[in-house]
Design an enzyme around this catalytic site. Structure first.
Site, PDB file in Angstrom:
ATOM      1  N   MET A   1       2.437  18.287  -2.117  1.00  0.00           N
ATOM      2  CA  MET A   1       1.203  17.505  -1.972  1.00  0.00           C
ATOM      3  C   MET A   1       0.477  17.407  -3.316  1.00  0.00           C
ATOM      4  O   MET A   1      -0.713  17.085  -3.354  1.00  0.00           O
ATOM      5  CB  MET A   1       0.293  18.126  -0.911  1.00  0.00           C
ATOM      6  CG  MET A   1       0.857  18.014   0.489  1.00  0.00           C
ATOM      7  SD  MET A   1      -0.397  18.067   1.804  1.00  0.00           S
ATOM      8  CE  MET A   1      -1.161  19.649   1.496  1.00  0.00           C
TER       9      MET A   1
ATOM     10  N   LEU B   1       0.011  20.352  -8.835  1.00  0.00           N
ATOM     11  CA  LEU B   1       1.141  21.229  -9.092  1.00  0.00           C
ATOM     12  C   LEU B   1       0.765  22.415  -9.975  1.00  0.00           C
ATOM     13  O   LEU B   1       0.008  22.284 -10.942  1.00  0.00           O
ATOM     14  CB  LEU B   1       2.265  20.438  -9.766  1.00  0.00           C
ATOM     15  CG  LEU B   1       2.785  19.217  -8.989  1.00  0.00           C
ATOM     16  CD1 LEU B   1       3.929  18.561  -9.756  1.00  0.00           C
ATOM     17  CD2 LEU B   1       3.226  19.592  -7.584  1.00  0.00           C
ATOM     18  N   HIS B   2       1.294  23.577  -9.601  1.00  0.00           N
ATOM     19  CA  HIS B   2       1.126  24.797 -10.376  1.00  0.00           C
ATOM     20  C   HIS B   2       2.508  25.397 -10.626  1.00  0.00           C
ATOM     21  O   HIS B   2       3.541  24.801 -10.275  1.00  0.00           O
ATOM     22  CB  HIS B   2       0.196  25.788  -9.664  1.00  0.00           C
ATOM     23  CG  HIS B   2       0.563  26.035  -8.239  1.00  0.00           C
ATOM     24  ND1 HIS B   2       1.722  26.667  -7.844  1.00  0.00           N
ATOM     25  CD2 HIS B   2      -0.085  25.715  -7.078  1.00  0.00           C
ATOM     26  CE1 HIS B   2       1.768  26.760  -6.534  1.00  0.00           C
ATOM     27  NE2 HIS B   2       0.697  26.179  -6.030  1.00  0.00           N
TER      28      HIS B   2
ATOM     29  N   HIS C   1       5.042  25.433  -7.758  1.00  0.00           N
ATOM     30  CA  HIS C   1       5.743  24.165  -7.523  1.00  0.00           C
ATOM     31  C   HIS C   1       6.841  23.946  -8.566  1.00  0.00           C
ATOM     32  O   HIS C   1       7.947  23.512  -8.242  1.00  0.00           O
ATOM     33  CB  HIS C   1       4.766  22.988  -7.598  1.00  0.00           C
ATOM     34  CG  HIS C   1       3.724  22.964  -6.523  1.00  0.00           C
ATOM     35  ND1 HIS C   1       2.403  23.194  -6.789  1.00  0.00           N
ATOM     36  CD2 HIS C   1       3.822  22.724  -5.192  1.00  0.00           C
ATOM     37  CE1 HIS C   1       1.717  23.094  -5.666  1.00  0.00           C
ATOM     38  NE2 HIS C   1       2.546  22.814  -4.682  1.00  0.00           N
TER      39      HIS C   1
ATOM     40  N   GLN D   1      -1.429  16.165   8.639  1.00  0.00           N
ATOM     41  CA  GLN D   1      -1.360  17.616   8.818  1.00  0.00           C
ATOM     42  C   GLN D   1      -2.696  18.293   8.591  1.00  0.00           C
ATOM     43  O   GLN D   1      -2.782  19.528   8.624  1.00  0.00           O
ATOM     44  CB  GLN D   1      -0.291  18.231   7.917  1.00  0.00           C
ATOM     45  CG  GLN D   1      -0.572  18.195   6.425  1.00  0.00           C
ATOM     46  CD  GLN D   1       0.628  18.647   5.610  1.00  0.00           C
ATOM     47  OE1 GLN D   1       1.645  17.946   5.557  1.00  0.00           O
ATOM     48  NE2 GLN D   1       0.532  19.804   4.969  1.00  0.00           N
TER      49      GLN D   1
ATOM     50  N   LYS E   1       5.947  30.781   0.569  1.00  0.00           N
ATOM     51  CA  LYS E   1       4.546  31.079   0.901  1.00  0.00           C
ATOM     52  C   LYS E   1       4.174  30.496   2.259  1.00  0.00           C
ATOM     53  O   LYS E   1       3.428  31.109   3.025  1.00  0.00           O
ATOM     54  CB  LYS E   1       3.597  30.562  -0.180  1.00  0.00           C
ATOM     55  CG  LYS E   1       2.142  30.974   0.079  1.00  0.00           C
ATOM     56  CD  LYS E   1       1.239  30.595  -1.065  1.00  0.00           C
ATOM     57  CE  LYS E   1       1.045  29.098  -1.134  1.00  0.00           C
ATOM     58  NZ  LYS E   1       0.235  28.591   0.006  1.00  0.00           N
ATOM     59  N   ASP E   2       4.677  29.308   2.570  1.00  0.00           N
ATOM     60  CA  ASP E   2       4.451  28.712   3.885  1.00  0.00           C
ATOM     61  C   ASP E   2       5.612  29.128   4.790  1.00  0.00           C
ATOM     62  O   ASP E   2       6.452  28.304   5.168  1.00  0.00           O
ATOM     63  CB  ASP E   2       4.350  27.187   3.757  1.00  0.00           C
ATOM     64  CG  ASP E   2       3.154  26.773   2.914  1.00  0.00           C
ATOM     65  OD1 ASP E   2       2.018  26.967   3.374  1.00  0.00           O
ATOM     66  OD2 ASP E   2       3.351  26.284   1.793  1.00  0.00           O
TER      67      ASP E   2
ATOM     68  N   MET F   1       0.315  32.051  -5.729  1.00  0.00           N
ATOM     69  CA  MET F   1      -0.155  30.792  -6.287  1.00  0.00           C
ATOM     70  C   MET F   1      -0.338  29.759  -5.183  1.00  0.00           C
ATOM     71  O   MET F   1       0.494  29.622  -4.283  1.00  0.00           O
ATOM     72  CB  MET F   1       0.820  30.265  -7.331  1.00  0.00           C
ATOM     73  CG  MET F   1       0.819  31.073  -8.598  1.00  0.00           C
ATOM     74  SD  MET F   1       1.776  30.279  -9.915  1.00  0.00           S
ATOM     75  CE  MET F   1       1.467  31.431 -11.252  1.00  0.00           C
ATOM     76  N   SER F   2      -1.455  29.047  -5.253  1.00  0.00           N
ATOM     77  CA  SER F   2      -1.789  28.015  -4.271  1.00  0.00           C
ATOM     78  C   SER F   2      -2.682  26.985  -4.925  1.00  0.00           C
ATOM     79  O   SER F   2      -3.524  27.329  -5.774  1.00  0.00           O
ATOM     80  CB  SER F   2      -2.516  28.638  -3.071  1.00  0.00           C
ATOM     81  OG  SER F   2      -3.067  27.647  -2.224  1.00  0.00           O
TER      82      SER F   2
END
Length: 288
Positions: free
Chosen positions: A30, A33-34, A37, A61, A149-150, A184-185
């Protein structure tokens, strides 16, 4: 790097790669980016000859009171990072391209979608599985890379791909963390300094569970209690859940379990974060 805005153009690109005998990888994102990603993109490049990354903030979502309009959008920076990582294509649709007028088809995975994030965010996973199914048809990749993470989302997408006979390998990539342990998020940028420190309680809770397992705890209640022992006293954190479950089914642990997953979620002001780890009875961290 090709920038593709229409689904038909992205599909043409993927079929062109396949006809040339090239293995195709897709990294759905989405945006905002970090390094987490970008690690997915690097893994995709190891697994395939041509890598496409999608950037689409999926409205389906997000719930009515969630952060869809606030969600960070950094397209220029994202594209520069993807090009630097060697991605061959970026699929950049808008909402009308993915959900044209008259759209009325949904993909749902029953059971796995009902608890945890699904209970807290009704309709969330229906939006996730619908957009991922669409992306896997728009970009018919050999492999798609998702972050651990998800974790619940990862299981649901694997189940969906299996049930719908989508010919793709769903590759899980480990969580990338900051130096202090915070996962990270894209939402971490919402946190103020105090919230940023409080957010570390999520990864500390995971460490406490692994330590409890290493000390011989093997009952689900005891392991979950170790996580709550960290989260409950932490100021500024409102925990949503801290559970230890079977990592393949998200059902309660069975006697004699060998692998487990701890999943935690909490709110820090208006920001909600999640984290998880898969571990053995000896407390060793394991891949998803």
């Amino acid at each position: 790097m090709k920038e593709l805005h229409r689904a038909s153009d992205a599909q043409d690109w993927a079929f062109e790669q396949r006809r040339a005998g090239r293995r195709v990888a897709l990294v759905p994102t989405m945006g905002a980016l970090h390094e987490g990603h970008l690690s997915l993109v690097r893994r995709a490049r190891e697994l395939a000859d041509a890598v496409a990354v999608s950037i689409f903030v999926n409205p389906k979502q997000f719930g009515p009171n969630e952060d869809y309009h606030r969600y960070p959008r950094t397209m220029a920076e994202d594209l520069a990072r993807l090009e630097a990582e060697g991605a061959e294509a970026a699929f950049l649709p808008d909402a009308d391209e993915m959900y044209p007028e008259g759209f009325r088809t949904w993909v749902s995975v029953e059971g796995l979608s009902d608890a945890l994030e699904g209970a807290i965010r009704p309709g969330h996973f229906r939006g996730v599985t619908t957009i991922v199914a669409k992306l896997l048809h728009v970009v018919p990749a050999h492999v798609a890379v998702f972050g651990q993470k998800d974790f619940q989302q990862l299981l649901i997408i694997r189940q969906m791909a299996h049930d719908l006979n989508i010919p793709v390998t769903i590759e899980a990539h480990p969580i990338v963390r900051e130096a202090d342990g915070l996962a990270m998020s894209s939402r971490n940028r919402y946190l103020d300094e105090a919230q940023r420190q409080s957010a570390l309680s999520l990864s500390r809770a995971l460490a406490a569970v692994r330590a409890a397992a290493a000390d011989g705890a093997d009952q689900q209640d005891d392991l979950e209690g170790a996580a709550w022992g960290v989260l409950d006293p932490e100021p500024g954190v409102v925990p949503d859940y801290a559970v230890v479950l079977d990592p393949d089914t998200l059902s309660p642990l069975s006697e004699g379990w060998s692998r487990a997953v701890c999943l935690v979620a909490g709110r820090l002001g208006a920001t909600r974060l999640i984290d998880n780890c898969v571990f053995s009875r000896a407390g060793e961290e394991l891949p998803a």
